[in-house]
Design an enzyme around this catalytic site. Structure first.
Site, PDB file in Angstrom:
ATOM      1  N   GLY A 186       0.810  -1.204   0.000  1.00 47.00           N
ATOM      2  CA  GLY A 186       0.000   0.000   0.000  1.00 47.00           C
ATOM      3  C   GLY A 186       0.845   1.256   0.000  1.00 47.00           C
ATOM      4  N   VAL A 199       1.928   3.463   2.368  1.00 43.57           N
ATOM      5  CA  VAL A 199       3.044   3.604   3.303  1.00 43.57           C
ATOM      6  C   VAL A 199       4.056   2.487   3.112  1.00 43.57           C
ATOM      7  CG1 VAL A 199       3.709   3.848   5.725  1.00 43.57           C
ATOM      8  CG2 VAL A 199       1.528   4.793   4.934  1.00 43.57           C
ATOM      9  N   GLY A 200       3.566   1.280   2.873  1.00 44.47           N
ATOM     10  CA  GLY A 200       4.469   0.151   2.661  1.00 44.47           C
ATOM     11  C   GLY A 200       5.399   0.365   1.480  1.00 44.47           C
ATOM     12  N   PRO A 235       0.077   8.871  12.426  1.00 40.61           N
ATOM     13  CA  PRO A 235       0.361   9.838  11.365  1.00 40.61           C
ATOM     14  C   PRO A 235      -0.828  10.772  11.150  1.00 40.61           C
ATOM     15  CG  PRO A 235       0.579   7.550  10.605  1.00 40.61           C
ATOM     16  CD  PRO A 235      -0.160   7.536  11.895  1.00 40.61           C
ATOM     17  N   ASP A 281     -18.875  17.839   5.301  1.00 36.70           N
ATOM     18  CA  ASP A 281     -17.459  18.199   5.448  1.00 36.70           C
ATOM     19  C   ASP A 281     -16.690  17.200   6.308  1.00 36.70           C
ATOM     20  OD1 ASP A 281     -17.016  20.450   3.913  1.00 36.70           O
ATOM     21  OD2 ASP A 281     -17.670  21.832   5.474  1.00 36.70           O
ATOM     22  N   LYS A 288      -8.841   1.026  16.046  1.00 36.25           N
ATOM     23  CA  LYS A 288      -7.464   1.509  16.107  1.00 36.25           C
ATOM     24  C   LYS A 288      -7.072   1.899  17.539  1.00 36.25           C
ATOM     25  CE  LYS A 288      -5.715   1.380  11.910  1.00 36.25           C
ATOM     26  NZ  LYS A 288      -4.442   0.680  11.600  1.00 36.25           N
ATOM     27  N   HIS A 299      -8.999   8.404   0.229  1.00 38.38           N
ATOM     28  CA  HIS A 299      -8.898   9.594   1.059  1.00 38.38           C
ATOM     29  C   HIS A 299      -8.885  10.830   0.157  1.00 38.38           C
ATOM     30  CE1 HIS A 299      -7.388   6.651   4.145  1.00 38.38           C
ATOM     31  NE2 HIS A 299      -8.242   7.360   4.845  1.00 38.38           N
ATOM     32  N   ASN A 314      -2.710  12.961   7.944  1.00 40.06           N
ATOM     33  CA  ASN A 314      -3.182  12.457   6.649  1.00 40.06           C
ATOM     34  C   ASN A 314      -2.011  12.209   5.692  1.00 40.06           C
ATOM     35  OD1 ASN A 314      -6.405  13.031   6.605  1.00 40.06           O
ATOM     36  ND2 ASN A 314      -5.323  14.553   7.825  1.00 40.06           N
ATOM     37  N   TYR A 351     -13.864   2.379  12.662  1.00 36.43           N
ATOM     38  CA  TYR A 351     -12.424   2.361  12.408  1.00 36.43           C
ATOM     39  C   TYR A 351     -11.667   2.929  13.603  1.00 36.43           C
ATOM     40  CZ  TYR A 351      -7.973   3.643  10.174  1.00 36.43           C
ATOM     41  OH  TYR A 351      -6.649   3.781   9.864  1.00 36.43           O
TER      42      TYR A 351
END
Length: 318
Positions: free
Chosen positions: A14, A16-17, A166, A274, A143, A182, A168, A139
């Site tokens: 993904g 970050v990976g 982190p 929003d 987490k 996102h 975004n 979610y």
């Protein structure tokens, strides 16, 4: 030098990976062997499947990135799925890491886990001070429980399981599916498709007023490696750009338009939600350790991300 660490990265293909893989390849450290997992390697929601992965690779360290993730509207309509899938995944990774003697686990959280009603800037001590925003409570609670489990494993068994939070993240290899992406990759994909069709009106959902801190994936990758190698607290650490780097969704849309050299009109569909207005996070703890860390300038990071998508959109996660 013989390999002394075997580092297993869940969610390794993904956003970050892939960034971590790029930094690792540039370092060429002989004392580390890296294994980047994808969903094709097994189902982390299933205990036996997860155990087979660990028995195959025998990791000494784990970076846990895998998660069911999505944007605002996907979260709003699938909170139960986000809760159950992430609970199963996280519990399996941590429990089997304990059972197989993994020395250190670094799990990836998100600033959206923080309370909806809170003072700003948020910091690491405030994770559990109230309910998260209702749009993504499934979610967020899943987490948050990683942090609880990390402390419990440390208290009962002495495990060095920790987590990072982190802000975004964006960059190459992101998820560009408009149903689940996102905001940064979603807007990149939307504008790319619009320009391919010769459109002149770039419509952004919402008012454009919400504020966000965005971190470039390659910057986050460098910080992840520092946490893996140097950070030895069970308590989480926020990995975020400085507060002064916060930008509005309107400014983000304009930056993406600049990167595409888009000459049309940007409009905001104010009939759409929003989400949370702001999530301003303090990186004071990170700055205590790394006062001189330099983040990639936002315009440059957006430009590089847009350029990557323009070159790779046919094979990107669309």
């Amino acid at each position: 030098m013989a390999t002394s660490k075997v580092i297993l990265v869940t969610g390794g293909t993904g956003l970050v990976g892939k960034a971590i893989e790029k930094i690792v390849q540039s370092e060429r450290r002989a004392d580390e062997k890296w294994v980047f997992l994808s969903s094709k390697d097994g189902d982390l929601c299933d205990y036996n499947s997860t155990k087979k992965i660990f028995e195959k690779h025998r990791p000494s360290h784990v970076i846990h990135l895998a998660a069911m993730v999505g944007g605002l509207f996907h979260n709003m309509s699938h909170n139960l799925d986000f809760l159950r899938n992430n609970l199963h995944m996280n519990d399996n990774v941590l429990q089997i890491s304990f059972e197989t003697g993994v020395e250190k686990v670094v799990s990836c959280l998100s600033t959206c886990i923080f309370p909806d009603k809170t003072q700003y800037p948020i910091d690491e001590t405030m994770v559990h001070n109230g309910p998260p925003h209702p749009s993504n409570f499934g979610y967020s609670y899943a987490k948050r429980l990683i942090d609880i489990q990390n402390k419990a494993y440390h208290e009962q068994h002495g495990c060095m399981f920790t987590s990072v939070v982190p802000c975004n993240v964006f960059g190459p290899f992101d998820n560009y599916n408009l149903e689940s992406s996102h905001v940064v990759p979603g807007l990149i994909r939307k504008l790319h498709d619009l320009m391919e069709k010769g459109g002149e009106t770039f419509t952004v959902l919402g008012t454009g007023k919400p504020l966000r801190q965005f971190i470039y994936s390659l910057d986050l990758a460098r910080l992840f490696l520092w946490v893996l190698r140097e950070y030895n607290e069970v308590e989480p650490i926020i990995l975020s750009v400085d507060e002064k780097s916060e930008v509005s969704i309107k400014e983000l849309a304009e930056e993406i338009a600049n990167a595409y050299d888009f000459k049309g009109k940007i409009v905001f569909d104010t009939s759409m939600a929003d989400g949370q207005y702001k999530k301003t996070a303090s990186n004071a703890k990170l700055r205590k350790y790394l006062p001189d860390f330099e983040f990639t300038a936002f315009p440059a990071a957006i430009s590089e991300s847009v350029q990557w998508y323009k070159e790779n959109y046919k094979n990107a996660r669309n």
